[in-house]
Design a protein around this motif. Sequence first.
Motif, PDB file in Angstrom:
ATOM      1  N   ARG A 342       0.778  -1.269   0.098  1.00  0.00           N
ATOM      2  CA  ARG A 342       0.139  -0.001   0.025  1.00  0.00           C
ATOM      3  C   ARG A 342       0.899   1.294  -0.088  1.00  0.00           C
ATOM      4  NH1 ARG A 342      -3.588  -3.327   3.278  1.00  0.00           N
ATOM      5  NH2 ARG A 342      -2.300  -2.646   5.413  1.00  0.00           N
ATOM      6  N   LEU A 343       2.091   1.176   0.918  1.00  0.00           N
ATOM      7  CA  LEU A 343       2.619   2.552   0.823  1.00  0.00           C
ATOM      8  C   LEU A 343       3.503   2.640  -0.342  1.00  0.00           C
ATOM      9  CD1 LEU A 343       4.845   1.943   4.213  1.00  0.00           C
ATOM     10  CD2 LEU A 343       2.938   3.334   3.683  1.00  0.00           C
ATOM     11  N   LEU A 344       3.715   1.639  -1.436  1.00  0.00           N
ATOM     12  CA  LEU A 344       4.504   1.724  -2.669  1.00  0.00           C
ATOM     13  C   LEU A 344       3.275   1.703  -3.524  1.00  0.00           C
ATOM     14  CD1 LEU A 344       7.132  -0.779  -1.605  1.00  0.00           C
ATOM     15  CD2 LEU A 344       7.542   1.625  -2.233  1.00  0.00           C
ATOM     16  N   ASN A 345       2.187   1.662  -3.130  1.00  0.00           N
ATOM     17  CA  ASN A 345       1.103   1.698  -4.335  1.00  0.00           C
ATOM     18  C   ASN A 345       1.224   0.415  -5.476  1.00  0.00           C
ATOM     19  OD1 ASN A 345      -1.251   2.791  -5.514  1.00  0.00           O
ATOM     20  ND2 ASN A 345      -0.270   4.242  -6.789  1.00  0.00           N
ATOM     21  N   LEU A 346       1.647  -0.630  -4.879  1.00  0.00           N
ATOM     22  CA  LEU A 346       1.794  -1.915  -5.926  1.00  0.00           C
ATOM     23  C   LEU A 346       0.839  -2.859  -5.461  1.00  0.00           C
ATOM     24  CD1 LEU A 346       5.678  -2.213  -5.720  1.00  0.00           C
ATOM     25  CD2 LEU A 346       4.435  -1.215  -7.718  1.00  0.00           C
ATOM     26  N   GLN A 347       0.500  -3.712  -6.307  1.00  0.00           N
ATOM     27  CA  GLN A 347      -0.277  -4.982  -6.131  1.00  0.00           C
ATOM     28  C   GLN A 347       0.451  -5.763  -5.263  1.00  0.00           C
ATOM     29  OE1 GLN A 347      -3.251  -6.005  -6.771  1.00  0.00           O
ATOM     30  NE2 GLN A 347      -3.909  -4.280  -8.069  1.00  0.00           N
ATOM     31  N   ARG A 348      -0.044  -6.418  -4.035  1.00  0.00           N
ATOM     32  CA  ARG A 348       0.706  -7.314  -3.264  1.00  0.00           C
ATOM     33  C   ARG A 348       1.659  -8.298  -4.059  1.00  0.00           C
ATOM     34  NH1 ARG A 348       0.636 -12.046   0.229  1.00  0.00           N
ATOM     35  NH2 ARG A 348       1.136 -11.620   2.076  1.00  0.00           N
ATOM     36  N   THR A 349       0.952  -8.960  -5.035  1.00  0.00           N
ATOM     37  CA  THR A 349       1.760  -9.895  -5.677  1.00  0.00           C
ATOM     38  C   THR A 349       2.902  -9.564  -6.674  1.00  0.00           C
ATOM     39  OG1 THR A 349       0.378  -9.732  -7.670  1.00  0.00           O
ATOM     40  CG2 THR A 349      -0.480 -11.449  -6.072  1.00  0.00           C
ATOM     41  N   THR A 350       2.772  -8.192  -7.106  1.00  0.00           N
ATOM     42  CA  THR A 350       3.751  -7.571  -7.745  1.00  0.00           C
ATOM     43  C   THR A 350       4.943  -7.271  -6.747  1.00  0.00           C
ATOM     44  OG1 THR A 350       2.493  -6.359  -9.109  1.00  0.00           O
ATOM     45  CG2 THR A 350       4.680  -5.323  -8.928  1.00  0.00           C
ATOM     46  N   LEU A 351       4.803  -6.931  -5.484  1.00  0.00           N
ATOM     47  CA  LEU A 351       5.713  -6.507  -4.411  1.00  0.00           C
ATOM     48  C   LEU A 351       6.274  -7.842  -3.915  1.00  0.00           C
ATOM     49  CD1 LEU A 351       7.093  -4.655  -2.407  1.00  0.00           C
ATOM     50  CD2 LEU A 351       5.522  -4.945  -0.994  1.00  0.00           C
ATOM     51  N   ILE A 352       5.614  -8.951  -3.903  1.00  0.00           N
ATOM     52  CA  ILE A 352       6.176 -10.038  -3.448  1.00  0.00           C
ATOM     53  C   ILE A 352       7.295 -10.716  -4.381  1.00  0.00           C
ATOM     54  CG2 ILE A 352       6.013 -12.683  -3.433  1.00  0.00           C
ATOM     55  CD1 ILE A 352       3.267 -11.869  -1.868  1.00  0.00           C
ATOM     56  N   GLU A 353       7.023 -10.506  -5.864  1.00  0.00           N
ATOM     57  CA  GLU A 353       8.040 -10.633  -6.928  1.00  0.00           C
ATOM     58  C   GLU A 353       9.304  -9.942  -7.032  1.00  0.00           C
ATOM     59  OE1 GLU A 353       5.857 -10.127 -10.543  1.00  0.00           O
ATOM     60  OE2 GLU A 353       4.493 -11.888 -10.265  1.00  0.00           O
ATOM     61  N   LYS A 354       9.037  -8.569  -6.529  1.00  0.00           N
ATOM     62  CA  LYS A 354      10.261  -7.710  -6.402  1.00  0.00           C
ATOM     63  C   LYS A 354      11.129  -8.050  -5.213  1.00  0.00           C
ATOM     64  CE  LYS A 354       8.234  -3.741  -8.822  1.00  0.00           C
ATOM     65  NZ  LYS A 354       9.128  -4.027 -10.152  1.00  0.00           N
ATOM     66  N   ILE A 355      10.180  -8.558  -3.935  1.00  0.00           N
ATOM     67  CA  ILE A 355      10.970  -9.030  -2.639  1.00  0.00           C
ATOM     68  C   ILE A 355      11.803 -10.216  -3.204  1.00  0.00           C
ATOM     69  CG2 ILE A 355      10.718  -9.902  -0.653  1.00  0.00           C
ATOM     70  CD1 ILE A 355       8.457  -8.101  -0.093  1.00  0.00           C
ATOM     71  N   ASN A 356      11.287 -11.090  -4.096  1.00  0.00           N
ATOM     72  CA  ASN A 356      12.246 -12.285  -4.184  1.00  0.00           C
ATOM     73  C   ASN A 356      13.289 -11.767  -5.335  1.00  0.00           C
ATOM     74  OD1 ASN A 356      10.499 -13.997  -2.908  1.00  0.00           O
ATOM     75  ND2 ASN A 356       9.134 -14.397  -4.219  1.00  0.00           N
ATOM     76  N   LYS A 357      12.947 -11.142  -6.448  1.00  0.00           N
ATOM     77  CA  LYS A 357      14.055 -10.595  -7.086  1.00  0.00           C
ATOM     78  C   LYS A 357      15.217 -10.063  -6.695  1.00  0.00           C
ATOM     79  CE  LYS A 357      14.546  -6.993 -10.836  1.00  0.00           C
ATOM     80  NZ  LYS A 357      14.025  -5.796 -11.512  1.00  0.00           N
ATOM     81  N   TYR A 358      14.825  -9.322  -5.328  1.00  0.00           N
ATOM     82  CA  TYR A 358      16.129  -8.563  -4.864  1.00  0.00           C
ATOM     83  C   TYR A 358      16.473  -9.322  -3.493  1.00  0.00           C
ATOM     84  CZ  TYR A 358      14.924  -4.394  -7.690  1.00  0.00           C
ATOM     85  OH  TYR A 358      14.515  -3.644  -8.701  1.00  0.00           O
ATOM     86  N   LYS A 359      15.967 -10.543  -3.490  1.00  0.00           N
ATOM     87  CA  LYS A 359      16.321 -11.656  -2.242  1.00  0.00           C
ATOM     88  C   LYS A 359      16.293 -10.756  -1.194  1.00  0.00           C
ATOM     89  CE  LYS A 359      19.444 -14.084  -5.482  1.00  0.00           C
ATOM     90  NZ  LYS A 359      20.795 -14.541  -5.738  1.00  0.00           N
ATOM     91  N   LEU A 360      15.151 -10.126  -0.815  1.00  0.00           N
ATOM     92  CA  LEU A 360      14.874  -9.499   0.455  1.00  0.00           C
ATOM     93  C   LEU A 360      14.140 -10.212   1.645  1.00  0.00           C
ATOM     94  CD1 LEU A 360      14.061  -5.921  -0.764  1.00  0.00           C
ATOM     95  CD2 LEU A 360      16.294  -6.614  -0.321  1.00  0.00           C
ATOM     96  N   ALA A 361      13.699 -11.520   1.161  1.00  0.00           N
ATOM     97  CA  ALA A 361      12.785 -12.298   2.139  1.00  0.00           C
ATOM     98  C   ALA A 361      13.832 -12.899   2.978  1.00  0.00           C
ATOM     99  CB  ALA A 361      12.090 -13.433   1.194  1.00  0.00           C
TER     100      ALA A 361
END
Length: 361
Positions: A342-361
């Motif tokens: 919500r803070l980034l104005n993204l779909q939750r699924t999109t943010l999860i993809e980016k978290i995985n992409k940048y290995k932030l999990a």
Amino acid sequence: MALEMIIGTSRAISETRGLIRQAATSDASVLILGESGTGKELVARALHAGSTRAAKQFVPVNCGAIPGELLESELFGHKKGAFTGAISDRVGRFELAHEGTLFLDEIGDMPLEMQVKLLRVLQERSVDPVGSTKSIPVNVRVVAATHRDLDSHIAKGNFREDLYYRLNVIPIILPALRERKEDIPVLVNHYLNQHATRGGASVFDGALLEALCEYDWPGNIRELVNLVHRLCCFFPNQKVSLTHIPANLLPGPVAAFGAGKNMSFAEGAPVQTELDLSLYVPDADNPVEDVIMRAQGLVEPQSIEAFPEDGLHLKDHLADIERQLIIKALEESDGNVSQSARLLNLQRTTLIEKINKYKLA
């Protein structure tokens, strides 16, 4: 009670709150329908909080964020050795929600093969963990939600009609924010007060509120919350005037509204399209805020005074900015992915993809 967090005084939202109160006392399945950003999970939490199951677990699952091949294990659990990587037993979400509420968000994105298995669980009230021959009884109230047009999905063969009827015992249709614009000042005041508790009490002037009420808000409440937080970030502890906000910090129609009426707000004061950079001093103790300023195009990147002979990799620089913004959002929301989205104005699924992409999990 979570119902108190459903803000507004309009007839539409008052009727919605009344329906939630009635539905909360039942154990029947509920299907929440509404556009993205209208607060479907908040309604689900209110249903749980007002029910006899409130003392038990509320377990949310985003059906659109989990790959289809993993969704069965996520919902029903699995036994050790059931598949490659199953190094131990895992309890599924249905079991975790036993005697509580299971919230199936984005049910319209669930693969057809999983819809068949979900229907069986709802009918039999038991789950079969992957790799197990023993059924486990579950006592769960199911609340589902989607922004999809399920009637259209059914007609196209993308959603099972029998599952739809099983879920749609009590339908709750959430109004879009454009359908209850009289609630916008109330919502803005609520989120300003919310931001003030974290430091930085800002106030919006009448002209800005008028412009916000004229906008249609395609991202609904999520978009409004993001805007309030954005302006509080750039204009902390001050009265925020429409004529002083850079156009690139506002939705296009809001900025255009201000440009068309600027003389009525402050005689002789033109709409500001750029920040006065002389007032901005990069904060060494808050590098992420500096990155945000650069990402908005409000300051020149200080680290690049001239291009190197072989050029630079723009994608790498943009990716670094994106990564830092995601880290900042996760920090502010204590790791809550939905709130970060919500803070980034993204779909939750999109943010999860980016978290995985940048290995932030």
